[in-house]
Design a protein around this motif. Structure first.
Motif, PDB file in Angstrom:
ATOM      1  N   GLN A 274       0.833  -1.209   0.000  1.00 45.31           N
ATOM      2  CA  GLN A 274       0.000   0.000   0.000  1.00 45.31           C
ATOM      3  C   GLN A 274       0.861   1.250   0.000  1.00 45.31           C
ATOM      4  O   GLN A 274       0.528   2.252  -0.658  1.00 45.31           O
ATOM      5  CB  GLN A 274      -0.931  -0.008   1.223  1.00 45.31           C
ATOM      6  CG  GLN A 274      -1.863  -1.213   1.299  1.00 45.31           C
ATOM      7  CD  GLN A 274      -3.005  -1.162   0.303  1.00 45.31           C
ATOM      8  OE1 GLN A 274      -2.869  -0.620  -0.796  1.00 45.31           O
ATOM      9  NE2 GLN A 274      -4.144  -1.730   0.665  1.00 45.31           N
ATOM     10  N   GLU A 275       1.982   1.209   0.702  1.00 48.39           N
ATOM     11  CA  GLU A 275       2.885   2.370   0.722  1.00 48.39           C
ATOM     12  C   GLU A 275       3.478   2.618  -0.662  1.00 48.39           C
ATOM     13  O   GLU A 275       3.604   3.773  -1.100  1.00 48.39           O
ATOM     14  CB  GLU A 275       3.982   2.137   1.756  1.00 48.39           C
ATOM     15  CG  GLU A 275       3.477   2.182   3.198  1.00 48.39           C
ATOM     16  CD  GLU A 275       4.468   1.590   4.188  1.00 48.39           C
ATOM     17  OE1 GLU A 275       5.594   1.227   3.757  1.00 48.39           O
ATOM     18  OE2 GLU A 275       4.124   1.472   5.378  1.00 48.39           O
ATOM     19  N   ARG A 276       3.849   1.536  -1.356  1.00 47.71           N
ATOM     20  CA  ARG A 276       4.367   1.706  -2.713  1.00 47.71           C
ATOM     21  C   ARG A 276       3.299   2.280  -3.634  1.00 47.71           C
ATOM     22  O   ARG A 276       3.590   3.137  -4.487  1.00 47.71           O
ATOM     23  CB  ARG A 276       4.871   0.361  -3.259  1.00 47.71           C
ATOM     24  CG  ARG A 276       6.158  -0.128  -2.631  1.00 47.71           C
ATOM     25  CD  ARG A 276       6.748  -1.295  -3.412  1.00 47.71           C
ATOM     26  NE  ARG A 276       5.855  -2.449  -3.474  1.00 47.71           N
ATOM     27  CZ  ARG A 276       5.835  -3.430  -2.579  1.00 47.71           C
ATOM     28  NH1 ARG A 276       6.662  -3.398  -1.545  1.00 47.71           N
ATOM     29  NH2 ARG A 276       4.988  -4.439  -2.700  1.00 47.71           N
ATOM     30  N   ARG A 277       2.068   1.823  -3.477  1.00 46.18           N
ATOM     31  CA  ARG A 277       0.983   2.341  -4.318  1.00 46.18           C
ATOM     32  C   ARG A 277       0.793   3.837  -4.098  1.00 46.18           C
ATOM     33  O   ARG A 277       0.571   4.591  -5.052  1.00 46.18           O
ATOM     34  CB  ARG A 277      -0.312   1.604  -4.019  1.00 46.18           C
ATOM     35  CG  ARG A 277      -0.359   0.189  -4.546  1.00 46.18           C
ATOM     36  CD  ARG A 277      -1.738  -0.404  -4.402  1.00 46.18           C
ATOM     37  NE  ARG A 277      -2.722   0.319  -5.204  1.00 46.18           N
ATOM     38  CZ  ARG A 277      -4.034   0.069  -5.182  1.00 46.18           C
ATOM     39  NH1 ARG A 277      -4.516  -0.873  -4.383  1.00 46.18           N
ATOM     40  NH2 ARG A 277      -4.865   0.757  -5.936  1.00 46.18           N
ATOM     41  N   GLN A 278       0.872   4.265  -2.853  1.00 48.35           N
ATOM     42  CA  GLN A 278       0.719   5.691  -2.558  1.00 48.35           C
ATOM     43  C   GLN A 278       1.832   6.514  -3.196  1.00 48.35           C
ATOM     44  O   GLN A 278       1.615   7.648  -3.624  1.00 48.35           O
ATOM     45  CB  GLN A 278       0.689   5.904  -1.050  1.00 48.35           C
ATOM     46  CG  GLN A 278      -0.583   5.378  -0.385  1.00 48.35           C
ATOM     47  CD  GLN A 278      -0.536   5.496   1.131  1.00 48.35           C
ATOM     48  OE1 GLN A 278       0.446   5.978   1.704  1.00 48.35           O
ATOM     49  NE2 GLN A 278      -1.585   5.039   1.795  1.00 48.35           N
ATOM     50  N   ARG A 279       3.030   5.915  -3.274  1.00 53.81           N
ATOM     51  CA  ARG A 279       4.163   6.605  -3.902  1.00 53.81           C
ATOM     52  C   ARG A 279       4.178   6.410  -5.417  1.00 53.81           C
ATOM     53  O   ARG A 279       5.079   6.911  -6.093  1.00 53.81           O
ATOM     54  CB  ARG A 279       5.481   6.075  -3.326  1.00 53.81           C
ATOM     55  CG  ARG A 279       5.685   6.319  -1.850  1.00 53.81           C
ATOM     56  CD  ARG A 279       7.132   6.058  -1.450  1.00 53.81           C
ATOM     57  NE  ARG A 279       7.549   4.675  -1.704  1.00 53.81           N
ATOM     58  CZ  ARG A 279       7.502   3.688  -0.814  1.00 53.81           C
ATOM     59  NH1 ARG A 279       7.040   3.943   0.409  1.00 53.81           N
ATOM     60  NH2 ARG A 279       7.918   2.470  -1.124  1.00 53.81           N
ATOM     61  N   LYS A 280       3.201   5.647  -5.939  1.00 53.47           N
ATOM     62  CA  LYS A 280       3.145   5.300  -7.362  1.00 53.47           C
ATOM     63  C   LYS A 280       4.430   4.596  -7.789  1.00 53.47           C
ATOM     64  O   LYS A 280       4.985   4.851  -8.876  1.00 53.47           O
ATOM     65  CB  LYS A 280       2.876   6.531  -8.230  1.00 53.47           C
ATOM     66  CG  LYS A 280       1.574   7.250  -7.892  1.00 53.47           C
ATOM     67  CD  LYS A 280       1.297   8.369  -8.866  1.00 53.47           C
ATOM     68  CE  LYS A 280       0.062   9.172  -8.483  1.00 53.47           C
ATOM     69  NZ  LYS A 280      -1.149   8.358  -8.308  1.00 53.47           N
ATOM     70  N   GLU A 281       4.892   3.731  -6.939  1.00 57.12           N
ATOM     71  CA  GLU A 281       6.150   3.011  -7.160  1.00 57.12           C
ATOM     72  C   GLU A 281       5.857   1.554  -7.489  1.00 57.12           C
ATOM     73  O   GLU A 281       5.193   0.858  -6.726  1.00 57.12           O
ATOM     74  CB  GLU A 281       7.007   3.099  -5.880  1.00 57.12           C
ATOM     75  CG  GLU A 281       8.298   2.334  -5.913  1.00 57.12           C
ATOM     76  CD  GLU A 281       9.004   2.410  -4.567  1.00 57.12           C
ATOM     77  OE1 GLU A 281       9.420   1.348  -4.048  1.00 57.12           O
ATOM     78  OE2 GLU A 281       9.114   3.526  -4.010  1.00 57.12           O
ATOM     79  N   LYS A 282       6.342   1.095  -8.626  1.00 53.62           N
ATOM     80  CA  LYS A 282       6.119  -0.282  -9.037  1.00 53.62           C
ATOM     81  C   LYS A 282       7.247  -1.180  -8.539  1.00 53.62           C
ATOM     82  O   LYS A 282       8.399  -0.762  -8.482  1.00 53.62           O
ATOM     83  CB  LYS A 282       6.003  -0.367 -10.562  1.00 53.62           C
ATOM     84  CG  LYS A 282       4.770   0.323 -11.126  1.00 53.62           C
ATOM     85  CD  LYS A 282       4.666   0.124 -12.624  1.00 53.62           C
ATOM     86  CE  LYS A 282       3.408   0.780 -13.181  1.00 53.62           C
ATOM     87  NZ  LYS A 282       3.291   0.572 -14.654  1.00 53.62           N
ATOM     88  N   HIS A 283       6.866  -2.396  -8.193  1.00 52.63           N
ATOM     89  CA  HIS A 283       7.858  -3.380  -7.754  1.00 52.63           C
ATOM     90  C   HIS A 283       7.746  -4.589  -8.679  1.00 52.63           C
ATOM     91  O   HIS A 283       6.709  -5.256  -8.699  1.00 52.63           O
ATOM     92  CB  HIS A 283       7.612  -3.792  -6.306  1.00 52.63           C
ATOM     93  CG  HIS A 283       8.772  -4.487  -5.670  1.00 52.63           C
ATOM     94  ND1 HIS A 283       9.174  -5.754  -6.044  1.00 52.63           N
ATOM     95  CD2 HIS A 283       9.637  -4.093  -4.697  1.00 52.63           C
ATOM     96  CE1 HIS A 283      10.219  -6.115  -5.328  1.00 52.63           C
ATOM     97  NE2 HIS A 283      10.525  -5.126  -4.511  1.00 52.63           N
ATOM     98  N   PRO A 284       8.794  -4.912  -9.440  1.00 49.48           N
ATOM     99  CA  PRO A 284       8.682  -5.964 -10.452  1.00 49.48           C
ATOM    100  C   PRO A 284       8.521  -7.373  -9.890  1.00 49.48           C
ATOM    101  O   PRO A 284       8.117  -8.282 -10.619  1.00 49.48           O
ATOM    102  CB  PRO A 284       9.994  -5.839 -11.228  1.00 49.48           C
ATOM    103  CG  PRO A 284      10.945  -5.228 -10.256  1.00 49.48           C
ATOM    104  CD  PRO A 284      10.120  -4.287  -9.425  1.00 49.48           C
ATOM    105  N   VAL A 285       8.824  -7.547  -8.606  1.00 52.41           N
ATOM    106  CA  VAL A 285       8.702  -8.879  -8.001  1.00 52.41           C
ATOM    107  C   VAL A 285       7.406  -8.995  -7.211  1.00 52.41           C
ATOM    108  O   VAL A 285       6.573  -9.864  -7.464  1.00 52.41           O
ATOM    109  CB  VAL A 285       9.915  -9.186  -7.096  1.00 52.41           C
ATOM    110  CG1 VAL A 285       9.766 -10.567  -6.450  1.00 52.41           C
ATOM    111  CG2 VAL A 285      11.214  -9.111  -7.897  1.00 52.41           C
ATOM    112  N   LEU A 286       7.192  -8.100  -6.261  1.00 49.29           N
ATOM    113  CA  LEU A 286       6.109  -8.262  -5.292  1.00 49.29           C
ATOM    114  C   LEU A 286       4.748  -7.785  -5.783  1.00 49.29           C
ATOM    115  O   LEU A 286       3.726  -8.275  -5.294  1.00 49.29           O
ATOM    116  CB  LEU A 286       6.475  -7.553  -3.985  1.00 49.29           C
ATOM    117  CG  LEU A 286       7.735  -8.097  -3.284  1.00 49.29           C
ATOM    118  CD1 LEU A 286       8.032  -7.285  -2.030  1.00 49.29           C
ATOM    119  CD2 LEU A 286       7.584  -9.572  -2.955  1.00 49.29           C
ATOM    120  N   ASP A 287       4.710  -6.859  -6.727  1.00 46.21           N
ATOM    121  CA  ASP A 287       3.409  -6.409  -7.227  1.00 46.21           C
ATOM    122  C   ASP A 287       2.596  -7.563  -7.801  1.00 46.21           C
ATOM    123  O   ASP A 287       1.362  -7.569  -7.738  1.00 46.21           O
ATOM    124  CB  ASP A 287       3.587  -5.336  -8.312  1.00 46.21           C
ATOM    125  CG  ASP A 287       3.949  -3.975  -7.742  1.00 46.21           C
ATOM    126  OD1 ASP A 287       3.909  -3.827  -6.506  1.00 46.21           O
ATOM    127  OD2 ASP A 287       4.293  -3.080  -8.529  1.00 46.21           O
TER     128      ASP A 287
END
Length: 301
Positions: free
Chosen positions: A32-45
């Motif tokens: 959720q924190e990554r989503r708020q930062r609009k940050e994509k994660h190639p493994v965990l998303d």
């Protein structure tokens, strides 16, 4: 014969619920924190985008069948139609008629998969086949370790034997004829095997497909297996993710292939235990309603 029910006092199941929420939030909070930062994660998303179980749903605790929750606060579970009130507390009822087909399909698929020996040595080439001869790659923000031409050379010099339809369907058109198998949705039950990384990640999907009848402890065990398998999947992929702390498994080398097979074998053993638990769950749920047999509900996600 119906097995005896387990009655959980209110403080006991509150503790179990709170422990589950804390376990799930280890993964959902950073997402959720990554989503708020609009940050994509190639493994965990992948665990929250490819799979359709929302983070809020992962955090919900359900005890599973055969458990009665005592206390006034247990009535909050009655907002889900699967639950019912009894003189001793709140418990799950049987599967609804509309979900019997899903449980039947899952039972058929997992039983067939478990009946086969694991086939190892695919080396995760499905991820390489997904970027073969195309500029349109899924994780475009991350470089290919060997570059486009080097990646294509690995694909062309390898034997690709992907048995999982939901991996095969993302192959690029030039890569599809290179696969020695022809996975299809219709042939899923006949082809899936317990060494396949995607089949083992999908135990998470089959667990949440039966939510809330799947005990949340089993859902989380399957989720955490999927996290670990996904990590190997992407470490062995053509992408360079070392900046995120993921050291590559260099499957283009003999040493890297040996490392991959060792990890794949360990995951197959770990998944076998969870698969057996899900088979037992499906069998029990279907026995309770007198259901069984095959269905066509093989949907992904």
């Amino acid at each position: 014969m119906t097995p005896p029910e387990t009655v959980l006092p209110e403080p006991t199941w509150h503790d179990l619920r709170d422990a589950h929420v804390a376990r799930a939030r280890r993964w959902t909070d950073p997402h959720q924190e990554r989503r708020q930062r609009k940050e994509k994660h190639p493994v965990l998303d992948f665990l929250f985008t490819y799979y359709s179980h929302r983070p809020a749903h992962l955090e919900r605790w359900h005890p599973g069948p055969g458990v009665v929750l005592e206390g006034a606060s247990a009535e909050e579970y009655l907002r889900w139609s699967a639950y019912r009130s009894t003189p001793d507390g709140v418990t799950l009822g049987p599967l609804s008629p509309g979900r019997v087909a899903t449980a039947s399909f899952i039972l058929d698929l997992l039983s067939a998969t478990a009946s086969r020996p694991p086939r190892l040595g695919c080396f995760g080439l499905h991820e390489w086949a997904m970027v073969y001869r195309t500029p349109d790659i899924r994780h475009a923000a991350w470089p290919l370790r060997l570059g486009p031409s080097g990646t294509d050379e690995v694909v062309e010099s390898s034997t690709i034997k992907c048995s999982h339809f939901d991996a095969f369907r993302f192959f690029t058109p030039p890569a599809r004829p290179l696969n020695t198998l022809e996975p299809s949705r219709e042939g899923q039950v006949a082809l899936e095997q317990p060494g396949c990384l995607h089949a083992n990640m999908d135990l998470f999907k089959w667990a949440y497909k039966l939510d809330p009848h799947t005990p949340s402890s089993l859902v989380m065990d399957c989720f955490e297996l999927a996290v670990d398998v996904r990590t190997l999947d992407m470490r062995a992929s053509p992408y360079d993710l070392s900046a995120l702390g993921y050291e590559p498994v260099r499957i283009e080398t003999e040493r890297g292939r040996a490392e991959y097979v060792r990890a794949q074998s360990a995951f197959a053993e770990r998944a076998g235990v969870l698969r057996a638990r899900l088979i037992g769950l499906c069998g029990g749920l279907l026995s309770a309603v007198g259901g069984g047999g095959a269905s066509g509900d093989g949907t992904s996600g």
